[in-house]
Structure formats: C-alpha cells, structure tokens
Design a protein around this motif. Sequence first.
Motif: not given
Length: 232
Positions: A215-228
């Motif tokens: 979602k837009p609130a997740d913008s600017g973050h880094i995520f692993a293949w499993d969503g973590e």
Amino acid sequence: MTGRAVVIGASGGIGGALADALEEEGVYDRVIRLARASEGDTHIDLEDEKSIAAAAERCAGAPAPSLVLVATGILNDGDLGPEKTMRDLDADWLARNFAVNTIGPALVAKHFLPAMPAKGRTVFAALSARVGSISDNRLGGWYGYRASKAALNMMIRTLAIEQQRRNDRSIVVGLHPGTVDTPLSRPFQRNVPSKQLFDAERAALQLLDVLDGLKPADSGHIFAWDGEEIAP
C-alpha cells in the motif's frame, strides 16, 4: 488493463522472469523489456544517463507506465568480487559498485518517475539486498556491495517521499529477492540450503506477490521475497 509495465534488466535471470510473469498475468497493456544487452528501442545502459533519459522518453507515451521494475545489479565482474577484508578494498571497484547498484537505479527514477501517472496506484521497485541493511550486518565483508545497496535503500526512501508529494498513491520500494540461481549468485551458492535457493521463475512470482500486497504507506521501505520488511 492498467497501463504499461517496464522491466529494466530484462536480459538477466530475474529481470527476464519478471517480464515473462507479467506477460503471462496479462494485467498490463504491454510489458516493455529494456536491457543493456539489447539494441535499438529496447537498449538502456545504467552507466549512461543519456541512454536512461532516451529510454524513459520512449516509454512515456500513453498509456504511461504504472509499473517500473529495476532488476539490475553487480556483485562480481571477472576476477573482481565481494571484498573479504579491508585489505581487498579497491577504489575503482568500489566506484563501479556504486555506479551500477546505486547511481544507475537513482537515475532511472529521475527519468522514469515523472513519466508515471500523477494519479492512481503506481509502483516503482528496484532490486536491493538484505546485506544492505546496516542493522543486520553481523558478518562484515562485502564492503562495496553492502555499501552500495545501503545507499540504494536511502535513495529509495528519499525518492518515495518526493514521489508521494506528486502522487499520494505512489509506491517506491526496494525488493530483496533472496538467493536466486543466476550467474550473479552462482559463485556464492555453495553454503546456501537448497530450500533457500530459488529459481528465477519462483523468485519473480514471489516478488510480484509482494508488490501486489503493498500500500502507499509501505512506500520508501525495503521488503524481502516473503513480504518481511527489512530493517535499515
């Protein structure tokens, strides 16, 4: 249909698999494959800003790209690879790491983000790496790769802030694909458990699933293949 998708680095293992998966899903009007190894209108060189600008201009026409994936990176080149100790540090190799892993994706964002719609959900994602997390660094080594990916993560955070001022539904993120069976990781797979070594097709589907859930609130973050989410 939701506009066009652009995959940069589409001649590589992960990039090619991402483009294939997007075409199979059929969500986008068109999937545009760009790569340094390509010629003509599908050529892009992340170490040449003029090449990036020209590619962005070619992709800017209606419908505008609502998804841009940067699936590029360098970990080794011939005899050069991740540094084991500080004795291995080399100025030219450090500069190359930053040129490809940090500056290239940042320049892609510079030219492609303005070409994306100013309204509605848009996604710009670049391949990062867990080893770019400063707080997760417990083993040391891999100086250039770690530092260039950490710098990429900061670029992503900063780009996300600016892009959300333009489009409050935009998403700009980094993605850690895990260890994928590609030429980039092949010299370093020996100690990777088989269940943690993904083929490119599986890695691509996992990454697209992660993007679908953001979602837009997740913008600017880094995520692993499993969503973590990966800590800075």
